[in-house]
Design a protein around this motif. Sequence first.
Motif, PDB file in Angstrom:
ATOM      1  N   THR A   1      -2.561 -13.227  63.866  1.00  0.00           N
ATOM      2  CA  THR A   1      -1.512 -12.414  63.261  1.00  0.00           C
ATOM      3  C   THR A   1      -0.313 -13.301  62.946  1.00  0.00           C
ATOM      4  O   THR A   1       0.028 -14.189  63.732  1.00  0.00           O
ATOM      5  CB  THR A   1      -1.058 -11.302  64.235  1.00  0.00           C
TER       6      THR A   1
ATOM      7  N   LYS B   1      -4.205 -11.472  59.941  1.00  0.00           N
ATOM      8  CA  LYS B   1      -3.360 -10.312  59.671  1.00  0.00           C
ATOM      9  C   LYS B   1      -1.940 -10.779  59.393  1.00  0.00           C
ATOM     10  O   LYS B   1      -1.327 -11.448  60.238  1.00  0.00           O
ATOM     11  CB  LYS B   1      -3.371  -9.358  60.865  1.00  0.00           C
TER      12      LYS B   1
ATOM     13  N   PRO C   1       1.890  -6.124  69.225  1.00  0.00           N
ATOM     14  CA  PRO C   1       0.556  -6.735  69.182  1.00  0.00           C
ATOM     15  C   PRO C   1      -0.366  -6.169  70.256  1.00  0.00           C
ATOM     16  O   PRO C   1       0.088  -5.723  71.321  1.00  0.00           O
ATOM     17  CB  PRO C   1       0.838  -8.216  69.454  1.00  0.00           C
TER      18      PRO C   1
ATOM     19  N   GLU D   1      -4.084 -10.434  70.772  1.00  0.00           N
ATOM     20  CA  GLU D   1      -3.576 -11.043  69.544  1.00  0.00           C
ATOM     21  C   GLU D   1      -2.904 -12.380  69.827  1.00  0.00           C
ATOM     22  O   GLU D   1      -2.175 -12.550  70.801  1.00  0.00           O
ATOM     23  CB  GLU D   1      -2.581 -10.111  68.841  1.00  0.00           C
TER      24      GLU D   1
ATOM     25  N   VAL E   1      -0.298 -14.589  68.072  1.00  0.00           N
ATOM     26  CA  VAL E   1       0.709 -14.247  67.072  1.00  0.00           C
ATOM     27  C   VAL E   1       1.526 -15.473  66.664  1.00  0.00           C
ATOM     28  O   VAL E   1       1.947 -16.274  67.510  1.00  0.00           O
ATOM     29  CB  VAL E   1       1.652 -13.153  67.615  1.00  0.00           C
TER      30      VAL E   1
END
Length: 319
Positions: free
Chosen positions: A174, A197, A292, A296, A298
């Motif tokens: 992400t 993402k 999140p 995840e 990130v």
Amino acid sequence: MTRLAINRETISRSYNRTRHHVRTTPTLAVSPRDIAGAFSELHLKLELLQHAGSFKVRGAITHFMLGDIPESGVIAASGGNHGAAVAYAASAFNAPARIFVPEISAPAKKKLIQELGAELVVGGARYADALAASEQAASESGAKVLHAYDQPETLLGQGSVGLELEQQAPGLTTLLVAVGGGGLIGGIAAWYQGRIKIVAVEPETAPTLKAAIEAGKPVDVDVSGLAADSLGARRIGQLAFPLCQSFVEEAVTVTDDAIRNAQAVLWQKTRLMAEPGGAAALAALISGAYVPAEDERVGVIICGANTDVFDFASGDATA
């Protein structure tokens, strides 16, 4: 290179031409629990350490490397960061530059533009006013207009943030990216092409992408707030919008208070001082605008540093 193509191939090709003129900015791995919650990993891409204090230099240098610059030089409209980036690039390539900024541009950004050797013109309440004035000046002078976010070269340059980040943190799932006119998120979206993402983060007071998604096309929005000098475009760019439609999975907004808090947390936990727009993407994590999942991994782009020194304890700017 096909000038209108904005994709992984053209981003990589343009980066190979410009990489020696821009910094490969570092990433910083931090504990999510120290900053924003309980998820797997958090990596900050430190574009605030780029030349002239923001990612904008990437697009500006790309213009100079891929296009012809007339003797009359270049003209740009900017909330401040793009202007500083163009001034930096023009200085590096010995070209004259004239930068138009609105009255809301931060003093630190106006000062930097002048220190980098460009002519500074201040006028109008918002970025759109500076843009109109710059286009008129360009038509009279013959100087080349370098748009802050809506030209192919700009997106190709900004897309190299994604190229570098994928090399530095290849396991991300992400990525949170602040949005103004869309040059940064458009370029990054073109690089990743849905492989991770991407979450767009905008101030509540300047929701250009959110409004465009709702309308199905770029539309004008009223712009105000703490980050308006860097995230204050009136509408999302025509080039960035279809890339966002294809490859940006979610768009969230944050308040000015959340942005201020993110600036403070970033300073307290990492001793990095970001401008409001530079901290906006992180604000989405800290405020809970984006939460999140536990697994995840990130990434967050910390995209700008051009602000006056700020005492986060007292809330006062200092010299």
